[in-house]
Design an enzyme around this catalytic site. Sequence first.
Site, PDB file in Angstrom:
ATOM      1  N   HIS A   1       5.950 -10.733   5.842  1.00  0.00           N
ATOM      2  CA  HIS A   1       6.439  -9.844   6.900  1.00  0.00           C
ATOM      3  C   HIS A   1       7.868  -9.387   6.624  1.00  0.00           C
ATOM      4  CE1 HIS A   1       8.353  -8.973  10.842  1.00  0.00           C
ATOM      5  NE2 HIS A   1       7.204  -8.400  11.102  1.00  0.00           N
TER       6      HIS A   1
ATOM      7  N   CYS B   1      -1.865   2.141  -1.412  1.00  0.00           N
ATOM      8  CA  CYS B   1      -0.814   2.103  -0.393  1.00  0.00           C
ATOM      9  C   CYS B   1      -0.185   0.723  -0.267  1.00  0.00           C
ATOM     10  CB  CYS B   1      -1.349   2.563   0.956  1.00  0.00           C
ATOM     11  SG  CYS B   1      -2.593   1.482   1.683  1.00  0.00           S
TER      12      CYS B   1
END
Length: 619
Positions: free
Chosen positions: A139, A558
């Site tokens: 994260h 991506c």
Amino acid sequence: MMDIEFTVECGRFFILQCRAGKRTGEAAIKIARDVVAEGLRTEPEALLLIEPRHVDQLLHPRFDANSPYDVAEDVVASGLPASPGAAVGAIVFSAATAKVFRLQKQPCVLLRTETSAEDVGGMHAAEGILTSRGGMTSHAAVVARGWGKPCIVGCDALRVDDSARACTFVHPRTGDTIATFREGDVVSLNGTTGEVIKRAVPLVEPAPPLDEDGDLATVLRWVDAYRELDVRANADDADDARRAFRAGAAGVGLARTEHMFFGSKERVDTVRRLVLADDDKTRAAALQALLPLQRADFAGLFRAAGSRPVCVRLLDPPLHEFLPKPGEFESTPPFDAEKFGAATAELTALTGQTEARVLERTRALRETNPLLGLRGCRVGITSPEITKMQARAIFEASIEVTREAKSSASLPQASAPLPNVQIMIPLVGCASEFTHQRDAILETAREVRRERDGDELAPFEIGVMIEVPRAALLGTELVDAGAAFFSFGTNDLTQMTFGYSRDDVATFLPEYLRLGILQDDPFATIDVRGVGALVERCVSDARDAARARKASLKISVCGEHGGDPRSITFFHDLASRGAKIDHVSCSPFRVVVARVAAAQAACREMTETTTDGDEKNKK
């Protein structure tokens, strides 16, 4: 360029040693422009003189080379260099404190064991981020790269004591204390090398590099003339998108809708009401409250993009990520009673449920392995109303922006920049998952058309994010099911192919690299033999299936590999083997590097082809 040491004795010239000359990014770009201007190199040859780190140096703050730090004396620890650049600031241990420091205009760096969605506000306020856990796609790493903030993750030596507002750096093998810091002490982070420095090091801010007459702007014009891969950006809001377009992105390759939910406390609270709802009425009310927020988010993206493509990924993370951290709900010792009481009190007030019911719901959402649990399309399948709400927000935003574009007095209707929308279904493993979600989206589109009779719904495509190895192996089934595009989410694809948790990989990856078990961090540079082979097979088979159906199929990457130069070379080279990738997508701050890398891959291929032809002619 070579750095040569020499001497002349008795009229004779002696070369003592030579090595590759070091130069700053600014110098490297200027040299490339000058050697072309002087006729010493062609544009492709000059582009190959530039290293990706040279471009990075121009785009991020860096330490002043005139006031270097001593690695042996000043560096107290190191971790994984998750996001490049340099940061200096006072240590803070919470998102709330980071925001206070920001309001006081005092630079700070945020130290956490690991970050979660709740830390986003503090991460944005901090100059840099350091975590003791996490890998290159954790994260903290992904969010920091998206904002261009220096970040170091997986710093095993770091021990954070939130209650004491202090941290200790220990020797990774002996456990001996190296240094202790308290909140407010100043440190420096080198996000390019992963080094933590125990003092403030002077910074050099990046100069504006993209002015039309500058050296970099000239080089980038060459770049766009030679590259074959398009470069798009991962952008979660209009500001991200505009930043990416200024850097030369051709569109938005990934808009992560879950990141939009953390823009304000109102949004977080609304999502929490949705997650904790225990009846249809409460759930419907929460979805209705989220709809205008999502619609405004998408409309902002579409306005910023104009006619450029925008690929919106539906909700991907597990729902429990929107709740306070699990440790705050532990009701048996050891637990933090203060945090426990605050968290439960907040959620009971928010939902109107009893404390016992809140605890029951939050515990029910816990998973042993969340990254392989209820997330991605699985959330949309088990709760189709979430997919329909997001689809409705996309379509209503599209109608709103289309109406604005067509009513603009400055443009004729025929040339108005209409939204170019792609809707991506995440974590698909089989064709039936895709068709279930596709049908929910199409049903919503029909409903919106009926309700908005007379309003034009911009054309849209529905595709899949390839993150599960099974989907990569059976890509032809997804083509046959009608997927209009594939986008490889190489972060999760790497995780599932290796069986490595991307959030825990830092516990063993440094040793794997040191011992030569792995040559590269597979979350930073594509694993060509494993993950790369899956990508190549999937693309090749899917292209064949699309040709057989006479269907158009767009294919992209991506994941974070979309901004890594070596990975970009691999994606470019696939075209020569019948597995063409159309574009890569990366964070806005990596777009320029990705453009350069794509051009270098094409120039390298061009140079090798010319050399091979010359050799044949000689023979």
